[in-house]
Design an enzyme around this catalytic site. Structure first.
Site, PDB file in Angstrom:
ATOM      1  N   LYS A  22      16.616 -38.474  -0.907  1.00 24.07           N
ATOM      2  CA  LYS A  22      17.766 -37.650  -1.855  1.00 24.07           C
ATOM      3  C   LYS A  22      18.269 -37.039  -1.071  1.00 24.07           C
ATOM      4  O   LYS A  22      19.335 -36.804  -1.313  1.00 24.07           O
ATOM      5  CB  LYS A  22      17.111 -36.919  -2.178  1.00 24.07           C
ATOM      6  N   ASN A  23      18.019 -36.593   0.262  1.00 19.75           N
ATOM      7  CA  ASN A  23      19.457 -35.718   1.410  1.00 19.75           C
ATOM      8  C   ASN A  23      20.176 -36.874   1.577  1.00 19.75           C
ATOM      9  O   ASN A  23      21.112 -36.076   2.606  1.00 19.75           O
ATOM     10  CB  ASN A  23      18.202 -35.523   2.357  1.00 19.75           C
ATOM     11  N   ARG A  92      21.862 -27.994  -4.724  1.00 17.87           N
ATOM     12  CA  ARG A  92      22.725 -27.651  -3.132  1.00 17.87           C
ATOM     13  C   ARG A  92      23.414 -28.127  -2.380  1.00 17.87           C
ATOM     14  O   ARG A  92      24.598 -27.911  -2.338  1.00 17.87           O
ATOM     15  CB  ARG A  92      21.584 -26.994  -1.971  1.00 17.87           C
ATOM     16  N   CYS A 116      16.957 -25.739  -3.878  1.00 14.89           N
ATOM     17  CA  CYS A 116      15.073 -24.271  -4.203  1.00 14.89           C
ATOM     18  C   CYS A 116      15.135 -23.267  -3.581  1.00 14.89           C
ATOM     19  O   CYS A 116      16.098 -23.174  -2.692  1.00 14.89           O
ATOM     20  CB  CYS A 116      14.397 -25.364  -3.412  1.00 14.89           C
ATOM     21  N   ARG A 121      19.783 -18.855   1.135  1.00 11.99           N
ATOM     22  CA  ARG A 121      20.808 -20.077   0.718  1.00 11.99           C
ATOM     23  C   ARG A 121      21.868 -20.236   1.301  1.00 11.99           C
ATOM     24  O   ARG A 121      22.890 -19.858   0.439  1.00 11.99           O
ATOM     25  CB  ARG A 121      19.968 -21.151  -0.687  1.00 11.99           C
ATOM     26  N   PRO A 122      22.616 -19.277   2.176  1.00 13.08           N
ATOM     27  CA  PRO A 122      24.054 -18.683   2.005  1.00 13.08           C
ATOM     28  C   PRO A 122      24.613 -20.112   2.430  1.00 13.08           C
ATOM     29  O   PRO A 122      24.457 -21.179   3.391  1.00 13.08           O
ATOM     30  CB  PRO A 122      24.125 -17.629   3.285  1.00 13.08           C
ATOM     31  N   ILE A 123      26.247 -19.641   2.656  1.00 14.61           N
ATOM     32  CA  ILE A 123      26.496 -20.874   3.267  1.00 14.61           C
ATOM     33  C   ILE A 123      27.936 -20.158   4.023  1.00 14.61           C
ATOM     34  O   ILE A 123      28.840 -21.366   4.207  1.00 14.61           O
ATOM     35  CB  ILE A 123      27.795 -21.532   1.795  1.00 14.61           C
ATOM     36  N   ASP A 124      27.779 -19.245   4.931  1.00 17.56           N
ATOM     37  CA  ASP A 124      28.653 -18.858   6.128  1.00 17.56           C
ATOM     38  C   ASP A 124      29.330 -20.029   6.484  1.00 17.56           C
ATOM     39  O   ASP A 124      30.080 -19.747   7.449  1.00 17.56           O
ATOM     40  CB  ASP A 124      27.973 -17.713   6.506  1.00 17.56           C
ATOM     41  N   ASP A 305      10.825 -29.506   5.541  1.00 19.80           N
ATOM     42  CA  ASP A 305      10.099 -29.719   4.176  1.00 19.80           C
ATOM     43  C   ASP A 305       9.161 -30.929   3.802  1.00 19.80           C
ATOM     44  O   ASP A 305       8.075 -31.178   3.073  1.00 19.80           O
ATOM     45  CB  ASP A 305      11.709 -31.277   3.179  1.00 19.80           C
ATOM     46  N   ARG A 397      12.605 -33.416  -9.226  1.00 23.72           N
ATOM     47  CA  ARG A 397      14.476 -32.840  -8.487  1.00 23.72           C
ATOM     48  C   ARG A 397      13.858 -34.550  -6.736  1.00 23.72           C
ATOM     49  O   ARG A 397      15.634 -34.890  -7.045  1.00 23.72           O
ATOM     50  CB  ARG A 397      14.037 -31.906  -7.494  1.00 23.72           C
TER      51      ARG A 397
HETATM   52  C1  EPZ Z   1      19.192 -29.690   3.727  1.00 26.59           C
HETATM   53  O1  EPZ Z   1      19.210 -28.211   3.148  1.00 26.59           O
HETATM   54  C2  EPZ Z   1      18.139 -29.815   2.427  1.00 26.59           C
HETATM   55  N1  EPZ Z   1      19.015 -30.033   1.436  1.00 26.59           N
HETATM   56  C3  EPZ Z   1      16.525 -29.854   2.568  1.00 26.59           C
HETATM   57  O2  EPZ Z   1      15.960 -30.564   1.481  1.00 26.59           O
HETATM   58  C4  EPZ Z   1      16.376 -29.479   3.700  1.00 26.59           C
HETATM   59  O3  EPZ Z   1      15.170 -28.578   3.935  1.00 26.59           O
HETATM   60  C5  EPZ Z   1      17.073 -28.468   4.832  1.00 26.59           C
HETATM   61  O4  EPZ Z   1      18.990 -29.082   4.674  1.00 26.59           O
HETATM   62  C6  EPZ Z   1      16.874 -28.242   6.250  1.00 26.59           C
HETATM   63  O5  EPZ Z   1      16.002 -30.064   6.997  1.00 26.59           O
HETATM   64  C7  EPZ Z   1      19.798 -30.957   1.187  1.00 26.59           C
HETATM   65  O6  EPZ Z   1      20.242 -31.747   1.729  1.00 26.59           O
HETATM   66  C8  EPZ Z   1      20.251 -31.747   0.147  1.00 26.59           C
HETATM   67  P1  EPZ Z   1      20.496 -26.295   6.270  1.00 26.59           P
HETATM   68  P2  EPZ Z   1      20.582 -26.828   4.059  1.00 26.59           P
HETATM   69  O7  EPZ Z   1      21.756 -25.580   5.743  1.00 26.59           O
HETATM   70  O8  EPZ Z   1      22.477 -27.868   4.088  1.00 26.59           O
HETATM   71  C9  EPZ Z   1      20.853 -21.670   6.756  1.00 26.59           C
HETATM   72  C10 EPZ Z   1      14.396 -30.561   0.031  1.00 26.59           C
HETATM   73  O9  EPZ Z   1      13.156 -29.874  -0.232  1.00 26.59           O
HETATM   74  N2  EPZ Z   1      21.897 -21.352   6.725  1.00 26.59           N
HETATM   75  O10 EPZ Z   1      20.245 -26.803   7.396  1.00 26.59           O
HETATM   76  O11 EPZ Z   1      20.313 -25.916   2.717  1.00 26.59           O
HETATM   77  C11 EPZ Z   1      19.592 -21.246   6.122  1.00 26.59           C
HETATM   78  O12 EPZ Z   1      19.406 -20.617   5.367  1.00 26.59           O
HETATM   79  C12 EPZ Z   1      15.485 -29.372   0.305  1.00 26.59           C
HETATM   80  O13 EPZ Z   1      15.441 -31.814  -0.024  1.00 26.59           O
HETATM   81  C13 EPZ Z   1      22.996 -20.636   6.785  1.00 26.59           C
HETATM   82  O14 EPZ Z   1      22.107 -19.708   7.743  1.00 26.59           O
HETATM   83  O15 EPZ Z   1      20.233 -26.520   5.310  1.00 26.59           O
HETATM   84  C14 EPZ Z   1      17.988 -21.802   6.820  1.00 26.59           C
HETATM   85  O16 EPZ Z   1      17.735 -21.425   7.004  1.00 26.59           O
HETATM   86  C15 EPZ Z   1      15.424 -28.069   0.409  1.00 26.59           C
HETATM   87  N3  EPZ Z   1      24.295 -20.734   6.723  1.00 26.59           N
HETATM   88  C16 EPZ Z   1      18.927 -23.313   7.630  1.00 26.59           C
HETATM   89  O17 EPZ Z   1      20.107 -22.690   8.267  1.00 26.59           O
HETATM   90  C17 EPZ Z   1      24.131 -21.659   6.151  1.00 26.59           C
HETATM   91  O18 EPZ Z   1      26.085 -21.520   5.784  1.00 26.59           O
HETATM   92  C18 EPZ Z   1      18.888 -25.000   6.706  1.00 26.59           C
HETATM   93  O19 EPZ Z   1      19.866 -24.819   6.104  1.00 26.59           O
HETATM   94  C19 EPZ Z   1      23.955 -22.834   5.543  1.00 26.59           C
HETATM   95  C20 EPZ Z   1      22.592 -22.780   6.260  1.00 26.59           C
END
Ligand code: EPZ
Length: 418
Positions: A22-23, A92, A116, A121-124, A305, A397
């Site tokens: 999926k990812n 997401r 989820c 889930r911030p995007i900063d 995950d 999902r």
């Molecule tokens: C991806 O999410 C995956 N989703 C998630 O899988 C997975 O758990 C995650 O990576 C970590 O491996 C997809 O690929 C669609 P991150 P993503 O940005 O990109 C923080 C599943 O079950 N963060 O690596 O959202 C965030 O809050 C899903 O398949 C910021 O602070 O994960 C988290 O604490 C769930 N600011 C950490 O970083 C940001 O701008 C990791 O998030 C972005 C993230």
């Protein structure tokens, strides 16, 4: 609303072909927007998240069809660079579209993403990266509006190795003149798969899987066909299910080194694992020994995950375990439901303390997010009696048909309507 009815206590035997990741598929679908030629993606997995991404691409004007598992995406005549909230809030991965749309149109207007509920889930980190590349970013009325008419290459140091931010910035820079460095990049296998796909389309990009990704912008990308990697989290879920239930199961298609941290932890404690080039055989007595201290982390560490599934395993393991969730701040929603089934678990901040019990008992439980719902299903497979797990929409999902796959290896699980 559908739910699962499980009659626990069956050992698991047989073979399973693992479906596409999926990812990996989600960022690759977003990256199709960068190309004006037809693209074919093989072994399309029918997860609701990939279906949502196809709806987003169609809403932009892409022509999408699927035949015998081959998905064809024609993004030659896109007429929009905006994604409305009803679509963006479903997944997401809509946030990945920002990078792809900026790469293609040098502008984008995307509503805030969904995904989820496992934290804020911030995007900063995504937005800070775009600003570093000269993109003007405004956040208002629930939308992220970007003007990339003056976007340039540059050096970006990610505050955290965010998977999504790494992927977004890779996509934004492949058509941007000059050389961009993404430092402290995420190293997940899905990042490497995205790089391989972009390279097949003619992008110049190196370093995925290491902490530094280098992108040299090109003028145009060309159509191609591609077969994304298989889903290591689905494979890990079924590997853990076998360790819990006992039995002998072989998982085909998955690369063992994508699950190195899990295999290291489980082999010789919860089960015996034989890993070959693209298959993993797991044999288990169904009497796992507790894993002790478990820490989730970014790749190549233990994936967040799989935390919920490992926690389910720990509830019936001999001994105590301490499970630290270091990636997301609210990823223990499955714990109260497991306690309803007789598990002995206490959560404090980001740590779950688990004392293994002799058995779990069937109950009616509710899944609140994708991997937490998977953990409740695993608990139902070993519990005495019947368990109903509500929240099938969450599991759909990221699993094409978990009940069919588990039934194929001997589980007594059915999907029933409420
Ligand atoms: C991806 O999410 C995956 N989703 C998630 O899988 C997975 O758990 C995650 O990576 C970590 O491996 C997809 O690929 C669609 P991150 P993503 O940005 O990109 C923080 C599943 O079950 N963060 O690596 O959202 C965030 O809050 C899903 O398949 C910021 O602070 O994960 C988290 O604490 C769930 N600011 C950490 O970083 C940001 O701008 C990791 O998030 C972005 C993230």
């Amino acid at each position: 609303m559908s739910k699962f009815l499980i009659n626990g206590g069956k050992k698991l035997f047989g073979d399973l072909q693992i479906t596409a990741a999926k990812n990996a598929y989600l960022p690759i679908l977003a990256a199709c927007v960068l190309c004006e030629d037809k693209i074919t993606l093989h072994n399309y997995p029918y997860y609701s998240d990939t279906e949502s991404m196809c709806k987003i691409l169609s809403s932009l004007g892409a022509l999408i069809s699927c035949e015998n598992g081959d998905l064809t995406v024609d993004a030659s005549s896109l007429f929009s660079w905006g994604i409305k909230s009803e679509l963006a809030s479903q997944v997401r991965s809509s946030i990945f579209m920002l990078g792809a749309l900026l790469g293609r149109f040098k502008k984008a207007r995307v509503a805030y993403p969904g995904g989820c509920e496992i934290g804020a889930r911030p995007i900063d980190i995504h937005l800070a990266g775009f600003r570093k590349l000269g993109v003007v970013v405004e956040e208002k009325h629930g939308f992220i509006q970007c003007d990339a008419s003056n976007m340039h290459s540059g050096k970006i140091l990610l505050e955290f190795p965010s998977v999504g931010a790494t992927e977004s910035l890779m996509m934004a820079s492949v058509l941007t003149n000059g050389v961009t460095h993404i430092l402290n990049a995420a190293k997940e296998p899905e990042i490497v798969d995205l790089q391989n796909f972009l390279v097949k389309m003619g992008a110049k990009i190196w370093g995925a899987g290491t902490g530094e990704i280098i992108v040299e912008g090109v003028k145009k990308l060309k159509g191609c066909d591609y077969d994304p990697i298989k889903d290591r989290i689905i494979a890990g879920t079924y590997l853990i299910a076998t360790a819990m239930c006992g039995g002998d199961v072989t998982l085909y298609g998955v690369k063992p080194d994508h699950l190195g941290a899990l295999i290291d932890k489980l082999d010789k404690t919860a089960c015996n694992i034989e890993a070959k080039s693209d298959k993993i055989r797991v044999k288990a007595s169904g009497k796992p020994i507790a894993l002790g201290k478990i820490e989730t982390s970014v790749y190549p560490g233990l994936p967040t995950d799989l935390q919920a599934q490992i926690l389910a395993l720990s509830t019936i393991s001999e001994g105590s375990s301490m499970i630290c969730e270091n990636v997301f701040e609210s990823r223990f929603k499955h714990v109260p439901e497991l306690v309803k089934m007789g598990a002995d678990v206490h959560v404090k901040d980001r740590v779950a303390f688990v004392r293994g019990v002799k058995k779990l008992y069937g109950a009616s439980v509710t899944g609140m997010e994708l991997r937490g719902t998977a953990s409740l299903i695993l608990a139902g497979l070993v519990a005495e009696g019947y368990t109903t797990v509500s929240g099938a929409k969450h599991i759909d999902r990221g699993y094409a048909s978990i009940e069919k796959e588990l039934s194929l290896i001997g589980a007594d699980i059915k999907r029933v309507e409420d």
